[in-house]
Design an enzyme around this catalytic site. Sequence first.
Site, mmCIF file in Angstrom:
data_model
loop_
_atom_site.group_PDB
_atom_site.id
_atom_site.type_symbol
_atom_site.label_atom_id
_atom_site.label_comp_id
_atom_site.label_asym_id
_atom_site.label_seq_id
_atom_site.Cartn_x
_atom_site.Cartn_y
_atom_site.Cartn_z
ATOM 1 N N ASN A 32 -37.992 35.613 -31.174
ATOM 2 C CA ASN A 32 -38.912 35.093 -30.178
ATOM 3 C C ASN A 32 -38.423 33.805 -29.539
ATOM 4 O O ASN A 32 -39.217 33.033 -29.014
ATOM 5 C CB ASN A 32 -40.299 34.890 -30.803
ATOM 6 C CG ASN A 32 -40.981 36.197 -31.104
ATOM 7 O OD1 ASN A 32 -40.707 37.210 -30.478
ATOM 8 N ND2 ASN A 32 -41.873 36.194 -32.089
ATOM 9 N N GLY A 58 -35.555 45.776 -22.540
ATOM 10 C CA GLY A 58 -35.930 46.025 -23.932
ATOM 11 C C GLY A 58 -37.255 46.736 -23.966
ATOM 12 O O GLY A 58 -38.048 46.708 -23.022
ATOM 13 N N LYS A 59 -37.489 47.417 -25.088
ATOM 14 C CA LYS A 59 -38.717 48.181 -25.237
ATOM 15 C C LYS A 59 -39.178 48.090 -26.670
ATOM 16 O O LYS A 59 -38.373 48.154 -27.595
ATOM 17 C CB LYS A 59 -38.485 49.640 -24.843
ATOM 18 C CG LYS A 59 -39.750 50.492 -24.798
ATOM 19 C CD LYS A 59 -39.447 51.887 -24.268
ATOM 20 C CE LYS A 59 -40.713 52.705 -24.151
ATOM 21 N NZ LYS A 59 -40.433 54.078 -23.650
ATOM 22 N N ASP A 84 -45.856 33.010 -34.639
ATOM 23 C CA ASP A 84 -44.824 34.045 -34.756
ATOM 24 C C ASP A 84 -43.458 33.479 -34.396
ATOM 25 O O ASP A 84 -42.691 34.097 -33.659
ATOM 26 C CB ASP A 84 -45.162 35.238 -33.855
ATOM 27 C CG ASP A 84 -44.313 36.459 -34.190
ATOM 28 O OD1 ASP A 84 -43.699 36.475 -35.274
ATOM 29 O OD2 ASP A 84 -44.252 37.386 -33.373
ATOM 30 N N ASP A 129 -42.912 33.832 -26.463
ATOM 31 C CA ASP A 129 -43.828 34.792 -27.108
ATOM 32 C C ASP A 129 -44.901 34.141 -27.960
ATOM 33 O O ASP A 129 -45.348 34.709 -28.931
ATOM 34 C CB ASP A 129 -43.047 35.799 -27.966
ATOM 35 C CG ASP A 129 -42.610 36.994 -27.139
ATOM 36 O OD1 ASP A 129 -42.908 36.982 -25.934
ATOM 37 O OD2 ASP A 129 -42.012 37.892 -27.688
#
Length: 873
Positions: free
Chosen positions: A634, A499-500, A629, A647
């Site tokens: 996440n 992933g990016k 978050d 995360d």
Amino acid sequence: MKFDSPWIIFLLALIDRGIHGLRFTKSPANLTVTQGNLARLGCAVEGLSEPDIIWMKDGEKLYSTDQMYITLEQHHWETFHSVKSVQQQDAGKYWCEAEARGITISSEPAWITVEGVPHFVLEPEDVATFPRVPFNLSCAAVGPPDPVEVLWWLGGVQKGDPTPSPSVISVPGVTDSIKFYCEAKNARGISVSRTGTVHIKVLPEAPSSVEVVEVQENNVTLAWTPGFTGHSDLQACTIQMSENTGKRIELPERRVNVPPFEQSISGLKCFSKYSVRICCDNEVGPSPFSGWVDFQTPEAVPSAAPRNLTFELSEQQLYLSWAAMEQEELRGRLQAYKVQWNLAGDSQEALLFKENTAYLSGGGRFFNATFQVAACTVAGCGPWSLPVLVMPATAVPPHTQRGHVWVGLLLGLLVATMVGLLLTVLVHRRGKETQFGSVFEPSGAETTVSFTAARSFNRQGPELPESTLDSLGISDELKRKLQDVLIPEKLLTLGHMLGKGEFGSVREAFLKAEDSSVQKVAVKVLKTDINTSGDIEQCLKEAAYMKDFHHPNVIQLIGVSLHRRPQQRLPIPMVILPFMKHGDLHTFLLMSRLGEEPFALSLQTLVQFMLDIARGMEYLSSKSIIHRDLAARNCMLNENMTVCVADFGLSKKIYSGDYYRQGSVSKLPVKWIALESLADNVYTTQSDVWAFGVTMWEIMTLGQTPYPGVENSEIYEYLIKGGRLKQPPDCRDDIYEIMHSCWSPVPKCRPSFQQLIDQLEGVWAGLSPGPGKEPLLYVNLEAEGCEEGAGLGAGSLGLEDLGWAVPWQCVGMEEDEKDWLMVSSGAALAIGGDYRYIIDPRNAIEEDGGVAGAMEDQQRDPKEEEEDVVINV
């Protein structure tokens, strides 16, 4: 007129075929609906082999996951569009469209008109003014029903009589800050606008921070955050700079227009120390200056070549000397002098010297050679000096010269052979290296030249040195925390990208252990714009939090590695995490219903996901960790379908599509952020509980985006008015009650994570067939309470009397928290609040039997019936 053209005949046949083969037998009818009630539109079409009818609103398609079709007869279908709780935004033009055999037809349009308390289309804005200067305030509201009248309140005092909407009021001027709002009234009741403030303009405060964004050899880019603006737009800022060369030298001031609050300043000296401070001014005057901020420009390549290169030659050695460089020309710290020489047109290997002198043995070999010298700093080497040709000082007879040469060459060859053998032995035994290069070189056929080793400037070595924590300039405490989790980069083999995003990328990787075993891991490679030790310390500090986590529902840090970059002083941090087979929870939920091969997820599985997250968050809260978050994106799913919270902390500054940028400072995931966090930027475990409720909604909707139809920039206004996420289709009441309890406007009224675990475990255990839990009764129009008798007049009853009727109330609330709770639930009397809706009891009784019935059930006193009924809209 004859229609004998083939094209016209074909067109008429096509139209006739469309009219007779596909037609609407029922079109939606116009509706006038009271706000908060149910609206239902229907249409039927004939001529479709399969049901495919699209609902349109104001030219846009309406997407529904629960659209149902009724078969009237073969190829004849009927469908409905329902709005459970009509709001003002649902008003508009509706129609159906159907397509068959390339022909699209539309039904007759219908309009939904929403009746209710007035709806504000223009609310009064905050005003900033000078003392005693007149100004105007504007307010506008619309029905239906119309007409709408507006009444102004200024400083808690009624201002004038009601006037038709829109309304503009002239204020002669004030000397102190005051509050104001307007009331809008129609036949349905009264709405109160937001509370505005009249601010008196004052001097601004000093900028809160001045940062050096980028510094180069001759220029610097500064950025600053303005302080309190004094209720007036900042017009310009003044930048004061000084050069610190033992004493402070003031530089000319620079005046810049703002915004943006950023400025590049050129014309600076290399390798020099400076100080800077900034003040800004508005129309009242200038602010105080910020504190001084110091910075230093980096080193540069020397601007001039060393002067006065001279030599002295003898049969044994060559002595070179040149003038030392001045600091202004050097433009940095001297690393070495670089000497290059040329013999018979061939360039020889360059030599490096610390001092401005050089002794080279074997003087005879340098006859007719040319020498040049350059100064070098960490930025590189400067220009070369003029070449100097080496010749004997006095002429000698040719035969004597030849004899000396031969003798010198023979002696030199003998000495070189002996020294070469000795050096070879020493190299194998010691292999000693200096700071700038190897002292001992393999001996060759030529005479060895002895010189003082300096520093090598070759930055393109075959293998970059491994980065260590000591080389990063981070704090000793952080180094101690990460010492046992630092993994050498050579043990990692990076694979394809998983992933990016804006933060960088996540790559599949293989980690080699000491026992030569290989573990599949995921590596988060942060962006390559790491320029300072502070950036690296921030990344590693957040990774250090993960070091001590040990819980099956919290992702655990495997290690941290540092990727060394060519031509760069600082490495890129890489965070090594366990490989999660099923990826993030949000993508998994989306694939379950939108993937190429959709799959079903049972309610037990969805509740288990919620339990895993709640257990992980309870563990983090017990460690005094605030996630900030929490969202489905996440949370990660391992091979056992267990959810792990991830995360935490690392997600700071790396948000992408689900986030709303406030100004140019930061990005916020506003659709997951608690009300108090949006208002005051304060994060607590209770704000994590709010985000957990939103995550539950994501799970129940299989990955839908929260608050569909509400823009990120509108979220705060939506929440402060009492709006919350609607109950998803097929979501049980008890599950929705749990997530709804997470969104109390009073943080301490939200459940703890341990309480959420207990509640969810009860739901999970009770998923076997059996009687469902009775839903809570809320006084709001979204629950269609008016038609079902759920509405309850508040009148003069206190909050304690309405304990079960107001959402999110809890034991131990302070009085100001009760006011806030009432405001945010939409049921306030609006004393100092932002929003209220007061329904006229007489209209409610006459037009809504449900409310009247509720009043009768409560056996209220007739005097109480004359009071305003407070109800959540």
